[in-house]
Design a protein around this motif. Sequence first.
Motif, short mmCIF file in Angstrom:
data_model
loop_
_atom_site.label_atom_id
_atom_site.label_comp_id
_atom_site.label_asym_id
_atom_site.label_seq_id
_atom_site.Cartn_x
_atom_site.Cartn_y
_atom_site.Cartn_z
N GLY A 9 3.35 -58.04 -11.70
CA GLY A 9 2.19 -57.98 -12.59
C GLY A 9 2.48 -58.56 -13.95
O GLY A 9 1.63 -59.21 -14.56
N SER A 10 3.70 -58.35 -14.46
CA SER A 10 4.04 -58.93 -15.76
C SER A 10 4.13 -60.45 -15.67
O SER A 10 3.76 -61.15 -16.61
N MET A 22 2.26 -62.20 -13.64
CA MET A 22 0.86 -62.63 -13.56
C MET A 22 0.18 -62.59 -14.92
O MET A 22 -0.61 -63.47 -15.25
N VAL A 23 0.51 -61.61 -15.73
CA VAL A 23 -0.05 -61.55 -17.08
C VAL A 23 0.44 -62.74 -17.89
O VAL A 23 -0.33 -63.38 -18.61
N ASN A 38 9.85 -55.17 -18.07
CA ASN A 38 9.74 -54.64 -16.71
C ASN A 38 11.01 -54.88 -15.91
O ASN A 38 11.39 -54.06 -15.07
N GLY A 82 5.84 -54.27 -8.06
CA GLY A 82 4.48 -54.61 -8.50
C GLY A 82 4.36 -54.72 -10.01
O GLY A 82 3.63 -55.56 -10.52
N GLY A 83 5.08 -53.87 -10.72
CA GLY A 83 5.10 -53.96 -12.18
C GLY A 83 5.71 -55.26 -12.65
O GLY A 83 5.20 -55.92 -13.56
N VAL A 120 -4.33 -54.54 -20.44
CA VAL A 120 -3.89 -55.34 -19.30
C VAL A 120 -2.39 -55.59 -19.37
O VAL A 120 -1.70 -55.62 -18.36
N ASP A 121 -1.86 -55.76 -20.58
CA ASP A 121 -0.43 -55.98 -20.75
C ASP A 121 0.38 -54.71 -20.48
O ASP A 121 1.57 -54.79 -20.15
N PRO A 158 1.43 -53.37 -16.06
CA PRO A 158 2.71 -53.53 -15.36
C PRO A 158 3.78 -52.55 -15.84
O PRO A 158 4.57 -52.04 -15.04
N CYS A 207 3.07 -49.21 -14.24
CA CYS A 207 3.49 -49.23 -12.83
C CYS A 207 5.00 -49.10 -12.70
O CYS A 207 5.52 -48.38 -11.85
#
Length: 177
Positions: free
Chosen positions: A122-123, A125-126, A151, A118-119, A62-63, A66, A69
């Motif tokens: 996403g980071s 969000m992680v 990222n 998005g990457g 999951v990490d 991002p 991406c």
Amino acid sequence: MDQSNHLFKFNASLFKLPKSAKLRAFGVYLAGALYAIGFWLIIDAAIFSKTVNASVVHVTFVDWIPFICSLLGMLIVNLIEKSNLFSDSNNSFLSNGTNPNAWAARVILFFGFSLLAGGLAGSFMVLILKFLLKHYSFPTLGMGVSNIVCNLCIMLSCIVLWLSQNIEDEYSYSLAL
């Protein structure tokens, strides 16, 4: 020049980059340094997670999503040449020209930058979902922060590389038939 076909008041010729071989080389080296910093941060977080980390939280797939991406976005953005974006009939960035390659290049460029954004999102969000909501402290929280900085470095590297590779040299010639 007819202003009725333009979305903005300025012309695309305002965005021409200066011609300098030194500026181009500096941009390429800066992009490489930013990429190396970003890549090292994610590798360092993964190594820290498996060896030194004393908590139950580890870097998982999951990490890495991002980061993947961001890498795909960087690849897509840097595969597009700037000359394809301005290849319409009247050299306007957002015109209704007859060349469909210009619109295809713009759509692909948008997709690449969307992957980069998005990457980065996403980071964040992680970091929020995996580390902040569960109230972890440093050094465990540092794995999430390094994911964000990784990222961000990849995104900045992509932008600097794209701009610097599209700077024309003073002595470059365009041979077209």
